[in-house]
Scaffold this active site. Structure first.
Site, short mmCIF file in Angstrom:
data_model
loop_
_atom_site.label_atom_id
_atom_site.label_comp_id
_atom_site.label_asym_id
_atom_site.label_seq_id
_atom_site.Cartn_x
_atom_site.Cartn_y
_atom_site.Cartn_z
N SER A 13 36.18 45.16 52.73
CA SER A 13 36.04 44.72 51.34
C SER A 13 36.81 43.45 51.10
O SER A 13 37.98 43.36 51.46
CB SER A 13 36.57 45.79 50.40
OG SER A 13 35.64 46.81 50.27
N HIS B 162 37.92 45.09 43.31
CA HIS B 162 38.46 46.42 43.62
C HIS B 162 39.61 46.36 44.62
O HIS B 162 40.36 47.32 44.76
CB HIS B 162 37.35 47.41 44.03
CG HIS B 162 36.85 47.32 45.44
ND1 HIS B 162 35.72 46.63 45.79
CD2 HIS B 162 37.32 47.85 46.59
CE1 HIS B 162 35.51 46.74 47.09
NE2 HIS B 162 36.47 47.48 47.60
N ASP C 205 32.13 41.71 41.88
CA ASP C 205 33.32 42.31 42.48
C ASP C 205 34.20 41.24 43.16
O ASP C 205 34.27 41.16 44.38
CB ASP C 205 32.90 43.39 43.48
CG ASP C 205 34.05 44.34 43.80
OD1 ASP C 205 35.21 44.02 43.48
OD2 ASP C 205 33.79 45.40 44.40
N1 ARG Z 1 32.51 51.31 47.82
C1 ARG Z 1 33.48 50.25 47.95
C2 ARG Z 1 34.28 50.41 49.24
O1 ARG Z 1 34.62 51.49 49.65
C3 ARG Z 1 34.45 50.22 46.84
C4 ARG Z 1 33.84 49.89 45.54
C5 ARG Z 1 34.78 50.05 44.39
N2 ARG Z 1 34.01 50.14 43.18
C6 ARG Z 1 33.91 51.24 42.42
N3 ARG Z 1 33.06 51.26 41.45
N4 ARG Z 1 34.66 52.31 42.63
O2 ARG Z 1 34.65 49.43 49.85
#
Ligand code: ARG
Length: 707
Positions: free
Chosen positions: A642, A79, A217
């Site tokens: 992330s 992502h 991911d």
């Molecule tokens: N929740 C994660 C973050 O804010 C991002 C994940 C992205 N994945 C998704 N399915 N939108 O760091």
């Protein structure tokens, strides 16, 4: 008795704050790592002016990554590489998000437009310089302005207008300390291997922010430099960056209870705010924004229904909105569904008693809570019209957003550079303008129009007195005709707009530009008012942190500021609700068990086949009897982390942090020891997919795995 109670309280508190914290590099030494089961020493992670493990950790401008080979191979989240993938897709008309991308060899790696890698070269404490610059300030607002100006000056002097140097000066503890971070900015970053969305985004927005999780991911990128060793822009003859410090993959399997730490670039937290701040944000920001995001996503769904090309162009915006919408919803659920705010208030009452119990303390801190309440009230009075103004911006279509920004740039440019808002230095403007073509890869006219129409319709609810321009009776018709007349769809024209003087822009008849010009004055007034408000609030917040430090009696870490931080913990499950224990590992079998064949649970055939045939290489964990997929640990992270490397007691790579859990979504406001977890993708899953599904043995060889 009293004394015993204090001791008891201190013990409780030090337990409560045990694994909390996003620590500065300079604070790692105070954490006593060996006591926590780590073999790696603080010195080998970071020492001023010396190379250390932290040199392997890279900032992606919003995400984190780490070098995993001596030749600039970079590992981050899928992502995090999403925007680059989406732009490459729009350029090539190939859906790299859906299909993934694998380079057959190093020579075939795919340029990721607009993807930069920032490699840290220095961290300096500039507190003295910044504070000194404001020593004769007449009032708090002037003080804030002088300090901002000094920060801008430090950034400009450090960058010296060079495209390959990026500098950030950040305020810590609301302004009692300042740090300067210097980076080499690499602009040629390529995609080595991105798994298809059915692995990299497996579970999609349904599983996002959730455990149990089965998302692969991750994405491999590579940083390139010019043949002469400079951080050059993309050119076919560029060569991989040599990276002497890179992370080695763990030699031993990871188990429940193992210590682990993370180094990355957490974005923002608000851990030292009061219950009033929480309530304000909950009601004035989270709740209305969730509705707006929902509406924008509905609009997007309509626009992209039978138009896959538009869906690709909007994919990045779509993912971003979905992500933040769920985060806000989690905050709302956490704040309303638990005693979150009450707990915070209770702590504040105790702190107030602590202040009142001592004359000297009362003198220094006695005004804080009341002062903060007053300021919150002051802000509330302007909220309704501020909110309308704010709506005309990032979410009201690209064309309006850019017109608005271009005029602001022109107005700022009329000032000497040193007096400008730091974001408006000539260099930052140049960088922004250079990236305009990439922004246009996300432009879809039908969506853009609908988003602006939505904003105009919303503005009709503006309070009386909001009369900066004539709101059209029929927003949709107005937008339709504005888009027919505007020249802004042409990126070359937009680039010229960013070069015009304010007076030239004011003479244009373009309807979108005219609207931007008429909204400038109220927006500017709002910005100045908030600046003044922030200056007064920051003074209170700064003293509040000082007070917390004395009240808690434990070392504090500053709120996240998008700069490098260290956090540690253990691999550990949690209880999401009564009687339920979530184990800390998910497995490949779990991936397959979730497979329905329908997006987002559509595992690729190659993955299913590898699993069925037991072709799982060395990646089976003996305790699990399966390939691990994701794991939980107790480290303290937030958005921006992330892609961060998660490392074991020896400082070897065990996974990549990519999410937080839904039950602890309020964690930006308060650390929740019992339920807050970092969700990481296990390095063994990353390598299993790379070797057995993508069949890219060459990447493993480059990482010296099994060699
Ligand atoms: N929740 C994660 C973050 O804010 C991002 C994940 C992205 N994945 C998704 N399915 N939108 O760091």
């Amino acid at each position: 008795m009293y004394k015993r109670m204090i001791t008891f309280m201190t013990v409780c508190l030090s337990l409560i704050y045990a694994e909390e914290g996003m620590w500065l590099m300079s604070q790692i030494n105070d954490l006593d790592l060996s006591d926590k089961g780590f073999k790696i020493t603080a010195d080998s992670i970071y020492q001023t002016g010396k190379p250390g493990l932290y040199n392997a950790i890279v900032w992606l401008g919003g995400c984190s990554a780490s070098f995993v080979s001596p030749d600039g191979l970079l590992l981050t989240n899928h992502h995090c590489a999403y925007a680059g993938l989406h732009r490459a897709s729009a350029l090539d008309s190939v859906d790299y998000i859906r299909d993934g991308f694998i380079a057959a060899n190093q020579g075939e790696e795919l340029p990721a437009p607009g993807q930069f890698a920032y490699v840290l070269t220095a961290i300096d404490d500039v507190t003295k310089d910044v504070l000194k610059a404001a020593r004769y300030a007449g009032d708090l607002t002037e003080r804030e302005k002088l300090m901002d100006k000094k920060c801008t000056q430090i950034v400009e002097e450090t960058e010296a207008d060079r495209d390959d140097i990026h500098c950030e000066v950040v305020k810590l503890f609301e302004g009692s300390e300042y740090r300067k971070y210097v980076f080499t900015k690499y602009q040629d970053v390529r995609i080595v291997y991105a798994p298809p969305a059915a692995i990299g985004k497996y579970g999609g927005d349904t599983d996002n922010w959730m455990w149990p999780r089965h998302t692969g991911d991750f994405t491999f990128l590579r940083v390139y430099q010019g043949p002469d060793g400079t951080a050059a822009k993309y050119a076919p003859e560029n060569i991989p960056l040599s990276t002497p410090v890179w992370l080695k993959v763990a030699q031993q399997d990871l188990s429940d209870g193992d210590p682990a730490f993370i180094i990355g670039f957490p974005g923002t937290t608000t851990r030292y705010r009061t219950a009033n701040d929480v309530e304000y944000t909950l009601h004035k920001h989270y709740i209305p924004m969730i509705k707006k995001y929902r509406d924008l996503l509905d609009i997007m769904d309509k626009v992209t229904l039978d138009d896959p090309e538009s869906a690709i162009r909007l994919a990045n915006l779509n993912a971003g909105i979905n992500n933040v919408m769920k985060k806000y919803q989690g905050n709302v659920d956490g704040m309303l569904g638990t005693h979150f705010i009450e707990n915070k208030r209770r702590e504040e009452e105790e702190i107030e008693r602590y202040v009142n119990a001592d004359k000297k303390r009362f003198k220094r801190y006695g005004d804080i809570f009341e002062g903060m309440s007053e300021l919150t009230g002051e802000r509330e009075a302007f909220h309704a019209s501020d909110e309308i103004l704010d709506a005309f911006g990032y979410y009201s279509g690209i064309l309006y957003y850019l017109a608005d920004y271009a005029y602001e740039v022109a107005r700022e440019r009329a000032k000497p550079e040193a007096d400008r808002d730091p974001d408006f230095s000539e260099k930052r403007i140049r960088e922004f303008v250079e990236q305009l073509p990439n922004r246009y890869l996300g432009y879809v006219e039908a969506y853009d129009k609908a988003a602006l129409t939505y904003t105009l319709e919303h503005a009709r609810s503006a309070p009386a007195g909001f009369n900066y321009f004539q709101l059209p009776e029929n927003p949709a018709a107005w937008v339709e005709s504005a888009y027919r007349g505007t020249k802004l769809k042409d990126v070359a024209y937009m680039q010229r707009l960013f070069g015009m003087r304010a007076s030239q822009i004011e003479e244009l008849s373009d309807p979108l530009v005219r609207m931007a010009v008429s909204l400038y004055a109220p927006k500017f007034e709002k910005k100045e008012r908030l600046r003044n408000w922030n200056a007064r609030m920051n003074d209170l917040r700064m003293r509040y942190i000082e007070l917390l430090r004395s009240y808690r009696g434990t070392p504090l870490y500053p709120d996240a500021t998008g700069t490098i931080r260290f956090t540690y913990g253990t691999v550990k499950g949690y209880t999401p609700r009564d009687a339920v224990w979530y184990k800390p590992f998910t497995t490949l079998s779990g991936v397959i068990a979730k497979h329905t064949g329908e997006e987002p649970f559509n595992a690729p055939d190659a993955l299913i086949a590898a699993c069925r045939q037991g072709d799982t290489g060395n990646w089976t964990d003996p305790e699990l009897g399966d390939v691990p997929s994701c794991f939980l640990m107790t480290g303290d992270i937030t958005g921006g982390n992330s892609g961060s490397a998660v490392m074991n007691r020896n400082g070897e790579l065990i996974g990549l942090a990519f999410d937080g859990n839904y039950e602890a979504m309020t964690s930006d406001w308060m650390f929740l020891e019992e339920i807050q977890r970092t969700i990481a993708v296990d390095i063994r899953y990353v390598l299993f997919i790379t070797q057995k599904v993508a069949k890219a043995q060459w990447i493993l060889d480059e990482m010296k795995i099994g060699l």
